[in-house]
Scaffold this motif. Structure first.
Motif, PDB file in Angstrom:
ATOM      1  N   SER A 265       0.715  -1.179  -0.008  1.00 56.91           N
ATOM      2  CA  SER A 265       0.013  -0.036   0.040  1.00 56.91           C
ATOM      3  C   SER A 265       0.844   1.121  -0.041  1.00 56.91           C
ATOM      4  N   CYS A 266       0.425   2.371  -0.633  1.00 58.89           N
ATOM      5  CA  CYS A 266       1.296   3.503  -0.946  1.00 58.89           C
ATOM      6  C   CYS A 266       1.835   4.042   0.484  1.00 58.89           C
ATOM      7  N   ILE A 267       2.735   4.333   0.563  1.00 55.87           N
ATOM      8  CA  ILE A 267       3.237   5.034   1.892  1.00 55.87           C
ATOM      9  C   ILE A 267       3.316   6.622   1.930  1.00 55.87           C
ATOM     10  N   TYR A 268       2.977   6.917   0.539  1.00 54.93           N
ATOM     11  CA  TYR A 268       2.744   8.402   0.631  1.00 54.93           C
ATOM     12  C   TYR A 268       1.298   8.928   1.035  1.00 54.93           C
ATOM     13  N   CYS A 269       0.224   7.913   0.853  1.00 45.71           N
ATOM     14  CA  CYS A 269      -1.064   8.477   0.840  1.00 45.71           C
ATOM     15  C   CYS A 269      -1.771   7.624   1.538  1.00 45.71           C
ATOM     16  N   ASP A 270      -1.093   6.357   2.275  1.00 44.76           N
ATOM     17  CA  ASP A 270      -1.977   5.518   2.990  1.00 44.76           C
ATOM     18  C   ASP A 270      -3.037   4.750   1.970  1.00 44.76           C
ATOM     19  N   SER A 272      -4.863   6.005  -0.218  1.00 42.95           N
ATOM     20  CA  SER A 272      -6.191   6.750  -0.906  1.00 42.95           C
ATOM     21  C   SER A 272      -5.924   7.206  -2.243  1.00 42.95           C
ATOM     22  N   GLY A 273      -4.360   7.158  -2.926  1.00 46.59           N
ATOM     23  CA  GLY A 273      -4.219   7.659  -4.264  1.00 46.59           C
ATOM     24  C   GLY A 273      -3.512   8.787  -4.070  1.00 46.59           C
ATOM     25  N   CYS A 274      -2.408   8.937  -5.029  1.00 44.88           N
ATOM     26  CA  CYS A 274      -1.544  10.008  -4.872  1.00 44.88           C
ATOM     27  C   CYS A 274      -0.679   9.859  -6.228  1.00 44.88           C
ATOM     28  N   SER A 275       0.095  11.047  -6.732  1.00 42.61           N
ATOM     29  CA  SER A 275       0.927  10.898  -7.891  1.00 42.61           C
ATOM     30  C   SER A 275       1.987   9.921  -7.559  1.00 42.61           C
ATOM     31  N   MET A 276       2.293   9.414  -6.549  1.00 45.97           N
ATOM     32  CA  MET A 276       3.361   8.416  -6.562  1.00 45.97           C
ATOM     33  C   MET A 276       2.984   6.858  -6.748  1.00 45.97           C
ATOM     34  N   CYS A 277       1.690   6.833  -6.531  1.00 40.66           N
ATOM     35  CA  CYS A 277       1.064   5.290  -6.838  1.00 40.66           C
ATOM     36  C   CYS A 277       0.050   5.571  -8.040  1.00 40.66           C
ATOM     37  N   LYS A 278      -0.067   6.775  -8.503  1.00 43.78           N
ATOM     38  CA  LYS A 278      -0.692   7.041  -9.652  1.00 43.78           C
ATOM     39  C   LYS A 278      -2.020   6.251 -10.096  1.00 43.78           C
TER      40      LYS A 278
HETATM   41 ZN   LIG Z   1      -0.001   7.188  -3.017  1.00 44.34          ZN
END
Ligand SMILES: [Zn+2]
Length: 348
Positions: A265-270, A272-278
């Motif tokens: 799971s994305c470590i930047y947005c937990d 929820s979705g962000c530019s890192m996990c696109k």
């Molecule tokens: Zn993310």
């Protein structure tokens, strides 16, 4: 003779009174006290005198000479002390000066990731293996279920060194092959093999021609995909934090069946979705699966008795995520201004 001594005494005293440093004193000493100087000459003047006179004047001359030597020595000590003090004054250490910033080295991001992964896997009972970076095609491909005409070879554009037989390894999997061959189909295996690998890639922010793989292999009886899932889940929690989740998606690799892409799971947005996990909420960091029966067989393990899982990931990829870097090239450029900052940027 007495007058001679007297006038010489006056002359020397006058000379001494004008001296102001060690060098001048030394000049005066050479002038009066050298072997051919006037003080020594007094002694040679004794030759022409009677025995009585020799006794009398001999003593006078000796006393005079001792006296003159003592005066020179006194002055010498005085000027030496003066020069020493002057020197100490000039060379005084200024303790209020600011200290020099001595640059200190630190482990590279790749080393940190490898050390950390090694700690994790050895705590689970894994051994750590290394192998040659110049490999045989046989170990790099053929024994991993990638015969010469296999289309998946194109995906790993390889540096061949001699014909199509010797190459710079494109993955660390040949180390697994070597360990399996050593096990002779009888020994359970728990291993990781971190090391450099080489591929003909176009260099950009996420690809380099040299990168570091951390591969793992477990061979035993009654091993299933859920063992890999549990291991991967524990690894991402260890590396990125307790809240991180693991997920498998079906995939294809020639050396594993079934094969999976391994996401966290994305470590930047937990998630929820962000530019890192696109913007999927998941980041792919590893691939793996159950060791293909053909690979087990070629490496001497009976697939009816033994199963195993294998996985691989790029240390640079883990490092970029953990230390929040956007360009893989930074890792190998060794710019201290960057590498020092990595400590502060750690995401957990
Ligand atoms: Zn993310």
């Amino acid at each position: 003779m007495k007058e001679k001594i007297k006038s010489l005494e006056i002359e020397i005293n006058e000379g001494l009174s004008k001296v102001s440093n060690l060098s001048e004193l030394n000049d005066l000493k050479i002038k009066y006290l050298s072997k051919s100087g006037p003080v020594s000459e007094l002694t040679s003047g004794l030759r022409d005198l009677s025995v009585e006179e020799k006794k009398e004047y001999g003593k006078l001359i000796t006393d005079f000479r001792n006296d003159v030597f003592a005066k020179f020595e006194d002055l010498k000590s005085k000027y030496e002390l003066e020069e020493l003090n002057k020197k100490l004054e000039n060379e005084k250490v200024d303790i209020s000066m600011p200290g020099m910033d001595i640059p200190s080295g630190s482990p590279s991001i790749v080393e940190k990731v490898i050390d950390d992964a090694t700690d994790f896997f050895t705590s689970l009972g894994y051994d750590v293996y290394e192998g040659p970076e110049i490999e045989l095609d046989k170990y790099n491909f053929e024994m991993l279920n990638l015969p010469k005409d296999h289309p998946a070879r194109d995906a790993q554009d390889t540096y061949y060194l001699k014909d199509e037989e010797i190459l710079l390894r494109s993955q660390t999997s040949p180390v697994q092959v070597r360990v399996m061959l050593d096990g002779k189909g009888e020994t359970p295996i728990r291993m990781i093999c971190p090391g450099k690998t080489y591929r003909r890639e176009d260099i950009n922010a996420t690809h380099e021609q040299e990168f570091t793989q951390i591969e793992g292999l477990v061979i035993d009886k009654n091993i299933s995909l859920s063992d890999l899932k549990g291991t991967f889940d524990a690894f991402v929690k260890h590396t990125f934090g307790e809240n991180v989740e693991a997920r498998f998606r079906p995939s294809y690799y020639p050396f594993t069946e079934p094969s999976v892409e391994m996401d966290m799971s994305c470590i930047y947005c937990d998630g929820s979705g962000c530019s890192m996990c696109k913007p999927k909420g998941w980041i792919t960091i590893s691939g793996g699966g159950m060791v293909h029966p053909n690979v087990l067989r070629m490496c001497g393990y009976d697939p009816d008795k033994w199963q195993g899982f294998a996985f691989g990931m790029a240390a640079e990829r883990i490092g970029m995520l953990k230390y929040n870097m956007s360009d893989m090239r930074t890792i190998h450029e060794n710019d201290l201004r960057e590498t020092k900052n990595f400590d502060r940027k750690e995401v957990k």
